[in-house]
Design an enzyme around this catalytic site. Structure first.
Site, mmCIF file in Angstrom:
data_model
loop_
_atom_site.group_PDB
_atom_site.id
_atom_site.type_symbol
_atom_site.label_atom_id
_atom_site.label_comp_id
_atom_site.label_asym_id
_atom_site.label_seq_id
_atom_site.Cartn_x
_atom_site.Cartn_y
_atom_site.Cartn_z
ATOM 1 N N GLY A 14 0.838 -1.202 0.000
ATOM 2 C CA GLY A 14 0.000 0.000 0.000
ATOM 3 C C GLY A 14 0.861 1.235 0.000
ATOM 4 O O GLY A 14 1.764 1.380 -0.819
ATOM 5 N N LYS A 80 3.107 24.871 -2.778
ATOM 6 C CA LYS A 80 4.567 24.945 -2.848
ATOM 7 C C LYS A 80 4.962 25.700 -4.115
ATOM 8 O O LYS A 80 4.630 25.284 -5.224
ATOM 9 C CB LYS A 80 5.146 23.529 -2.865
ATOM 10 N N PRO A 100 12.723 27.943 -8.491
ATOM 11 C CA PRO A 100 11.294 28.297 -8.539
ATOM 12 C C PRO A 100 10.525 27.426 -9.518
ATOM 13 O O PRO A 100 11.095 26.828 -10.434
ATOM 14 C CB PRO A 100 11.342 29.744 -9.035
ATOM 15 N N LEU A 341 9.587 2.626 -4.296
ATOM 16 C CA LEU A 341 10.896 2.312 -3.743
ATOM 17 C C LEU A 341 11.437 0.977 -4.234
ATOM 18 O O LEU A 341 12.646 0.759 -4.221
ATOM 19 C CB LEU A 341 10.827 2.311 -2.212
ATOM 20 N N THR A 352 11.354 14.247 -5.967
ATOM 21 C CA THR A 352 10.999 13.582 -7.218
ATOM 22 C C THR A 352 10.319 12.229 -7.036
ATOM 23 O O THR A 352 9.935 11.603 -8.028
ATOM 24 C CB THR A 352 12.262 13.391 -8.076
#
Length: 522
Positions: A14, A80, A100, A341, A352
Site C-alpha cells: 500500500g 509549494k 522556482p 521504492l 521527485t
C-alpha cells in the site's frame, strides 16, 4: 484501446506508491473488466515521510478528476512555489537561492535572468541570483499561494506552475478511499512464497494463511524490500552510492504557529554532513536530515538536527530511516512491474519520488495501450524509465558538485567526486568556459529530464561564476536585482496569501469556514 489483455492485476504493498498505482490503473481500465486487488500486510510498516511534490502531481489529480478542495484539506496540504537552498554556497550574494516553479508572467524578468547569467559566466559583474528574478521566489518571501486573485476586467490570469506539501500518511488514506470507490479490492495479508511459471512469470502469491492469489500482472510496491522484483525475480539493483553519498534520514515534526503565515516553499538547508528539509503543512512542519552514514553516526546526526531545530524539537520523537539509493535495470520484467521504492529511489532533495511513481505508471498504461505484453514494448519502457532516473540523478548530483562549503570532509569529498556522468561533465565544462549553453542543453534533449530554466537556476544560484569579474561593457544590457525585485513584487500582490487561499479551500469543502489556526491546533 477498448480492451486489455488482462483480467486480474495484483498490487503488492500500500502506501503512496501502491494507492497511486491503484487509482491510475483503475481510472484507466477499471470500467473495461479489469479486476484490481491491492494486497498489503498488517505486519509491515509504511515509510511515508515524503511530504513534497513537483508540479507533475497536479496532472495526477486532474487525471482522476479530484479537485484541490477535495484532497488538500483532507491531507493538511499547502501550496509549494519552489525550493530554497540556503547554505550550499559560500559565494557572496549566492549564499541562498531558490529553484522556482515558473509563471507565464516571468517572461520579462526571467529572460533578463538568463541574459545576466550568461554575461556573468563570461566575466561581467551583473546580478544573477534566480531568487531576485522569478515570481515564485517573491511569492514564497511573502507567504503567498500560487493562485491569482480574480481580475477586475474579467480576463483570465496567466498560467502559473506550482506543487504541493502534504501529510504522506493522510494522502495514502485519501487515495485508498478514492481507489475503493473506483472498484479496487483491498486485501490484508502477508506473502509467504512467490510461485512462478516455467517461463519465469509470477503465477500466484501464497499468503501466510495458506490462500493463493493469482493474477495476470503483479505490481511490486513493496518498498525497498523489492519482494517480487528483487527477491522473487532476482532483478539486480544498480546503486548510485558512488554518485550520491547520502543513505540515511532522520525525521522530526515540529509545531506550526497557528497565528503566523504559512510559508509556500520547501527549505533544503545545508548542514555539516548533509542537508535538512523543512516543509510547512497546515498543522505542523515536517523536518528531517538527509546525511551519509560514512561521515556521521546516526546519534550525531540526530543531535545535529535537534540543535538546528532548537526548542521546537524538544520532546518530539525522531524517526530514523535507511535509504537504498539507485535503481533496478528492468522496471518491467516478465509480468511484474516495479513501482516506487522497489524500482529505485533518488534522495529527496528535489522531491521527485511521487513524480517517478506517477510517470512510471502512466508510461506503462501508454505502452500497454500501444502493444500489450510485447518484448519490444518492455524494452522501450525500461529504457525510458532508466533515462528518467539517470536524468534526475545528474540534476541532484550537480547540487553537490557545485557546493563551496569547507566545514567538513563530507562537502569537500562531494565536490571532488569524479564519479559523474559524461553528460554532466560536459554540461559543467560548457558552463564554466562560457560556451554555448543553450546548444549544450539542446544536444542532450530528453536525457536531461529537467528543463532549461532549472539548469540555469541551479548553476547560477550556486554562484558558479568566475571569481574575477569586471564591470559590464557598453552594449551588455542587464537588469539589476533591485529593478527585477520591484517588478516581481508588483505582480506578487495579485496573488492570494497562502493561509487565505487554504482557508477558502477548506471552506468550500464543507460549506463552513474553519479557521486554519483551528486546524493547526487539531
Amino acid at each position: 484501446m477498448n480492451s486489455i489483455p488482462l483480467q486480474h492485476l495484483v498490487i503488492v504493498g500500500g502506501g503512496t506508491a501502491g494507492w497511486m498505482s491503484a487509482n491510475l490503473l483503475a481510472q484507466q481500465w477499471g470500467q473495461r473488466g479489469l479486476r484490481i486487488t491491492l494486497l498489503e500486510s498488517s505486519e509491515i510498516g509504511i515509510i511515508g515521510v515524503g511530504e513534497g511534490s513537483t508540479p507533475y502531481l497536479r496532472q495526477f489529480f486532474d487525471r482522476l478528476n479530484i479537485k484541490e478542495a477535495e484532497w488538500m484539506p483532507a491531507c493538511n496540504a499547502s501550496f509549494k512555489c519552489g525550493i530554497r537552498f540556503p547554505g550550499w554556497s559560500t559565494v557572496p550574494g549566492y549564499e541562498s537561492y531558490v529553484h522556482p516553479f515558473f509563471n507565464h508572467a516571468d517572461l520579462a524578468t526571467g529572460n533578463a535572468f538568463f541574459s545576466n547569467a550568461c554575461l556573468r559566466r563570461r566575466g561581467a559583474d551583473v546580478d544573477a541570483n534566480p531568487q531576485d528574478f522569478f515570481i515564485a521566489a517573491e511569492l514564497a518571501r511573502q507567504c503567498r499561494a500560487p493562485h491569482y486573485r480574480p481580475r477586475g476586467d474579467g480576463q483570465a490570469s496567466p498560467p502559473t506552475d506550482y506543487a504541493y506539501h502534504f501529510d504522506a500518511g493522510l494522502l495514502g488514506q485519501f487515495l485508498k478511499s478514492h481507489a475503493l470507490k473506483l472498484g479496487v479490492r483491498h486485501q490484508v495479508g502477508t506473502v509467504s512464497q512467490v510461485l512462478r511459471h516455467e517461463n519465469g512469470d509470477i503465477a500466484s502469491l501464497q499468503l501466510e494463511d495458506g490462500s493463493l492469489l493469482a493474477a495476470d500482472l503483479f505490481v511490486d510496491c513493496s518498498g525497498f524490500r523489492g519482494l517480487l522484483i528483487n527477491q522473487a525475480l532476482g532483478e539486480p539493483f544498480v546503486s548510485y552510492r558512488d554518485q550520491l553519498f547520502n543513505d540515511r534520514a532522520i525525521a522530526i515534526p515540529t509545531a506550526l504557529d497557528p497565528d503566523q503565515d504559512i510559508p509556500s516553499e520547501t527549505v533544503s538547508e545545508a548542514l555539516k554532513h548533509g542537508w535538512a528539509w523543512k516543509i510547512p503543512l497546515t498543522n505542523r512542519y515536517g523536518n528531517g536530515y538527509v546525511y551519509a552514514s560514512s561521515f556521521v553516526s546516526d546519534d550525531e546526526a540526530e543531535a545535529e538536527l535537534r540543535r538546528h531545530l532548537g526548542p521546537a524539537a524538544e520532546g518530539q520523537t525522531a524517526r530514523r530511516l535507511q535509504m537504498r539509493v539507485g535503481r533496478i535495470h528492468q522496471h518491467w520484467r516478465n509480468n511484474c512491474l516495479a513501482i516506487g521504492l522497489s524500482q529505485g529511489f533518488i534522495e529527496p532533495l528535489e522531491a521527485t519520488a511521487l513524480m517517478l511513481i506517477q510517470f512510471s505508471v502512466e508510461l506503462f498504461i501508454a505502452e500497454m495501450a500501444q502493444g500489450g505484453f510485447s518484448r519490444s514494448r518492455q524494452t522501450k519502457y525500461n529504457r525510458r524509465i532508466q533515462q528518467m532516473f539517470d536524468g534526475v540523478l545528474d540534476y541532484v548530483q550537480t547540487h553537490y558538485q557545485l557546493n563551496s562549503r569547507e566545514d567538513s570532509d563530507y562537502w569537500r569529498e562531494n565536490r571532488a567526486n569524479k564519479n559523474i556522468s559524461a553528460r554532466l561533465a560536459s554540461i559543467l565544462e560548457v558552463w564554466d568556459r562560457g560556451g554555448d549553453f543553450e546548444a549544450e542543453l539542446t544536444r542532450h534533449g530528453d536525457d536531461l529530464m529537467y528543463i532549461r530554466p532549472s539548469w540555469y537556476c541551479l548553476l547560477a544560484g550556486m554562484g558558479r561564476f568566475p571569481s574575477a569579474l569586471r564591470a559590464p561593457t557598453t552594449g551588455q544590457e542587464h537588469l539589476s536585482k533591485e529593478l527585477a525585485r520591484r517588478a516581481i513584487a508588483q505582480i506578487a500582490n495579485q496573488f492570494y496569501g497562502q493561509r487565505e487561499r487554504l482557508q477558502m479551500l477548506a471552506s468550500s469543502l464543507d460549506g463552513v469556514a474553519t479557521p486554519l489556526k483551528d486546524l493547526a491546533r487539531a
